[in-house]
Design an enzyme around this catalytic site. Sequence first.
Site, PDB file in Angstrom:
ATOM      1  N   LYS A  43      37.854  43.540  59.001  1.00  0.00           N
ATOM      2  CA  LYS A  43      36.723  44.472  59.121  1.00  0.00           C
ATOM      3  C   LYS A  43      36.866  45.592  58.104  1.00  0.00           C
ATOM      4  CE  LYS A  43      36.249  47.659  62.469  1.00  0.00           C
ATOM      5  NZ  LYS A  43      35.805  48.941  61.822  1.00  0.00           N
TER       6      LYS A  43
ATOM      7  N   THR B  30      32.378  52.548  71.801  1.00  0.00           N
ATOM      8  CA  THR B  30      33.403  52.489  72.852  1.00  0.00           C
ATOM      9  C   THR B  30      34.051  53.844  73.112  1.00  0.00           C
ATOM     10  OG1 THR B  30      34.945  51.645  71.160  1.00  0.00           O
ATOM     11  CG2 THR B  30      33.945  50.042  72.649  1.00  0.00           C
TER      12      THR B  30
ATOM     13  N   ASP C 247      31.295  46.784  58.543  1.00  0.00           N
ATOM     14  CA  ASP C 247      30.950  47.620  59.697  1.00  0.00           C
ATOM     15  C   ASP C 247      30.407  48.966  59.216  1.00  0.00           C
ATOM     16  OD1 ASP C 247      30.843  48.829  62.199  1.00  0.00           O
ATOM     17  OD2 ASP C 247      33.003  49.238  62.272  1.00  0.00           O
TER      18      ASP C 247
ATOM     19  N   LYS D 149      27.182  50.050  60.371  1.00  0.00           N
ATOM     20  CA  LYS D 149      26.323  50.552  61.460  1.00  0.00           C
ATOM     21  C   LYS D 149      25.034  51.184  60.929  1.00  0.00           C
ATOM     22  CE  LYS D 149      30.242  51.617  64.536  1.00  0.00           C
ATOM     23  NZ  LYS D 149      31.367  51.432  63.598  1.00  0.00           N
TER      24      LYS D 149
ATOM     25  N   ARG E 190      44.381  50.204  65.182  1.00  0.00           N
ATOM     26  CA  ARG E 190      45.668  50.893  65.185  1.00  0.00           C
ATOM     27  C   ARG E 190      46.825  50.132  65.829  1.00  0.00           C
ATOM     28  NH1 ARG E 190      42.619  56.347  66.926  1.00  0.00           N
ATOM     29  NH2 ARG E 190      41.153  54.719  67.539  1.00  0.00           N
TER      30      ARG E 190
ATOM     31  N   ASP F 274      18.449  53.555  60.297  1.00  0.00           N
ATOM     32  CA  ASP F 274      17.528  54.286  59.434  1.00  0.00           C
ATOM     33  C   ASP F 274      16.129  53.705  59.647  1.00  0.00           C
ATOM     34  OD1 ASP F 274      16.500  55.869  57.224  1.00  0.00           O
ATOM     35  OD2 ASP F 274      18.550  55.883  56.428  1.00  0.00           O
TER      36      ASP F 274
END
Length: 245
Positions: free
Chosen positions: A39, A131, A66, A68, A223, A71
């Site tokens: 990603k 999330t 990614d 997002k 992470r 608009d």
Amino acid sequence: MNDKYTEMAGRLIVALDYPDAEAASALVRELEGIPCYLKVGMQLYYAAGPAFVRELKSKGYSVFLDLKMHDIPNTVRGGAESITRLGVDMFNVHAAGGTAMMKAALDGAESALATDPGLSRPLIIAVTQLTSTSQETLNSEIGIQGSVQDAVVHYAKLTQSAGLDGVVASAQESALIREACGQQFITVTPGIRPAGSAAGDQARVLTPGEAIRQGSHYIVVGRPITAAENPREAAEHIIKEMIEA
């Protein structure tokens, strides 16, 4: 490398959340031979640009871009056309942009495909609720009443009606989305934390095994792999947990 390993590794999306291509490339070298998705998010894409995405594709990786997008429809249409020309395998928009905007993303992708038959149609998914969004944030700050789960399912149905392939949501909502939208509607679930990992800034988290059992098609892990002492070992452990689930 058996079929089950290949299948589950392909459902693991490793988030390259790094400030530059050099740092991201170091992790990619560590993961060499693991057939996972990679990603590329805002931080890395804004620093390294489309050239780095092309480099990952040249190495044979599936890439989730990614960004997002959120608009006006015409702007999203153009963005989706450019992203599709880049050759990514998956990209996303915000479902909160509405049906017209999501349909515009699909139109943009199809426009790119029409002019270059060598391209493949990427999966186009929509973000339902981040999330990191808690119940209090949803109600008091965003101004949406009701539960997070209700909002997620509403956006999932909206996304499906717009013709997109699936949604980004917490694994906690995967079963609800599957019930509302069917088995084939894709769920991509961030906020995955192996047992014993810190939740960080995530509010709605599950372990890799729990996410698979809930019906997630893809899990996104950052992470717990990128900050691990041995990232390759951490990734292999997650894939093993997915297989066992």
